[in-house]
Design an enzyme around this catalytic site. Sequence first.
Site, PDB file in Angstrom:
ATOM      1  N   ASP A  13     -13.507  21.919  30.818  1.00  0.00           N
ATOM      2  CA  ASP A  13     -13.841  22.298  29.753  1.00  0.00           C
ATOM      3  C   ASP A  13     -15.557  22.882  29.700  1.00  0.00           C
ATOM      4  OD1 ASP A  13     -14.424  22.963  26.789  1.00  0.00           O
ATOM      5  OD2 ASP A  13     -12.893  21.752  26.391  1.00  0.00           O
ATOM      6  N   CYS A  53     -12.374  27.194  22.432  1.00  0.00           N
ATOM      7  CA  CYS A  53     -11.577  26.439  23.079  1.00  0.00           C
ATOM      8  C   CYS A  53      -9.903  26.673  22.811  1.00  0.00           C
ATOM      9  CB  CYS A  53     -11.748  24.956  22.831  1.00  0.00           C
ATOM     10  SG  CYS A  53     -13.547  24.352  23.364  1.00  0.00           S
ATOM     11  N   ASP A 318     -11.934  26.511  31.020  1.00  0.00           N
ATOM     12  CA  ASP A 318     -11.383  27.358  29.574  1.00  0.00           C
ATOM     13  C   ASP A 318     -12.348  28.722  29.187  1.00  0.00           C
ATOM     14  OD1 ASP A 318     -13.093  25.580  28.713  1.00  0.00           O
ATOM     15  OD2 ASP A 318     -11.896  24.979  26.766  1.00  0.00           O
ATOM     16  N   HIS A 319     -13.481  28.267  29.242  1.00  0.00           N
ATOM     17  CA  HIS A 319     -14.546  29.209  29.133  1.00  0.00           C
ATOM     18  C   HIS A 319     -15.856  28.922  29.631  1.00  0.00           C
ATOM     19  CE1 HIS A 319     -15.733  26.345  26.006  1.00  0.00           C
ATOM     20  NE2 HIS A 319     -14.451  26.654  25.646  1.00  0.00           N
TER      21      HIS A 319
END
Length: 511
Positions: A13, A53, A318-319
Amino acid sequence: MPQTRNVLFIIIDQLRADCVSGALADHVDLPNLRAFMDDAVTFSRHFSVTNPCGPSRASILTGQYAMNHRSVRNGTPLRHDTPTLASEMRKAGYLPMLFGYTDTSADPRVHHPNDPSVQTYEYPMAGFHEVTEMRLEMSYPWQSHLMNKGYEFEEYWDVYKPVSPTGNAPRLNDPALYSAEDSDTAFLTNSFLGTMPAYHKQSWFAHLTYIRPHPPLVAPSPYNDMYDPASLPLPQRLETPGQEEAQHPFFGPMLQSASAASFVEGFPDLEPTDENIQTLRAVYLGLATEVDHHIGRVVSYLKDSGQYDNTLIVITADHGEMLGDRHAWGKMTVFDAAYHTSLMIRMPGNETRAGSEVALPTESIDITPTILDWVDQKAPNSMDGRSLIPLLRGTPPEDWRAYSFSELDFSDPEGPTIWERTLGTGPSDSSLCILRDARFTLVEFAADLPPMLFDHDNRGELENVADNPELGEDLNRLTREMLRHRMRNMDHTLSLDTITNEGPRRQDRFG
């Protein structure tokens, strides 16, 4: 191919791509990820198609752009009948095991209002078998683990406050109240390693999702002060926040939406001095190193158990995260640091490509079609992404995309966001799209706001050149390309189906 065909899909994450390769890579120790890169194919121009998210994971796991799945915020429901990685892996005979979270907001049309699944945006996506619940705002199993080990805390969020070893007032990079062996990252890894041995004789699919280095930025010893803040490069930014704001009306509310103080618990009045910013960046890198350590344990288990060569391993984020760049924090922005993520894939039987790099643009929506392709399960037409297996093998299709595309929704139907209040926008036009080709980045808005254009052959994101008349032709070309992209990728769930006198027929989207 091996008799058993396993899939391990790891999401880290909020890990910036430049921690693995780029500006921060020389300042953070990630030995296990780098060793894995030597065995895998790395995609160097990989981008999340949306933030934050929940929407990002919705896109990853449905293979859809946000404009199609429309779960565009944390808390926005995902339609219950949307095909997902979990639903399609079940069709292939796999039990989709989840270690961690998907941040999915369930469809209220099929759940009673009292159902716990519609009382948190962090619920697991339908179809996953939740083996270990590990959610940022809950994490009851981990909380119980800490309590059983004798840790004391009044409120759950107290777990994320740094604690002074000497009893003095805590500093930003003091350690967490828990030891490294009891951290959330260690707990999740231990759950995976404790669960998987019995599955070694069958094909399995596991989705392992690490919260870290997502804030709050607190790390157990020795990761809390592993890196010297003074040794790190300063964030990339203009001299003052005011200069950033002058680049475009979007940036004023962007800078006000998140601050350095919001990234750590217990320091509500934290000033964004260079010393404090660098300290937080150092803690972030420490958390990244902690995750790397535990991924190393997972890879070692696969090797020691003889499953490494039977397992498709996908590692991504995720980013990204701004981390002080452009005086900004978080991912609610337009800059590459918030969208550019690492993607590493090791595919059994592809050893001749080990250690290679793919520089073609790839997107987070490509991951689910890739996994489905590898297990011989056809991706449904609703999925906008394309399988990366041809790129893994070094034979990309001639019609592969020449750009990447991302979206961001900055509204909130529960109450106007700072962008809506400042820009005068509403829920239907508080959104933007980003298109990146080899030279330019175009940002276009649903509202009547001027576009942004960044020229990476010159100052890049440090200068908005949308008003430069010499680049007018490029601006028009990219705007048309963005329109065409949206038209080509309108929802294909049923658009290639036909009802005939002989019954329903379907054509495959990508042949």
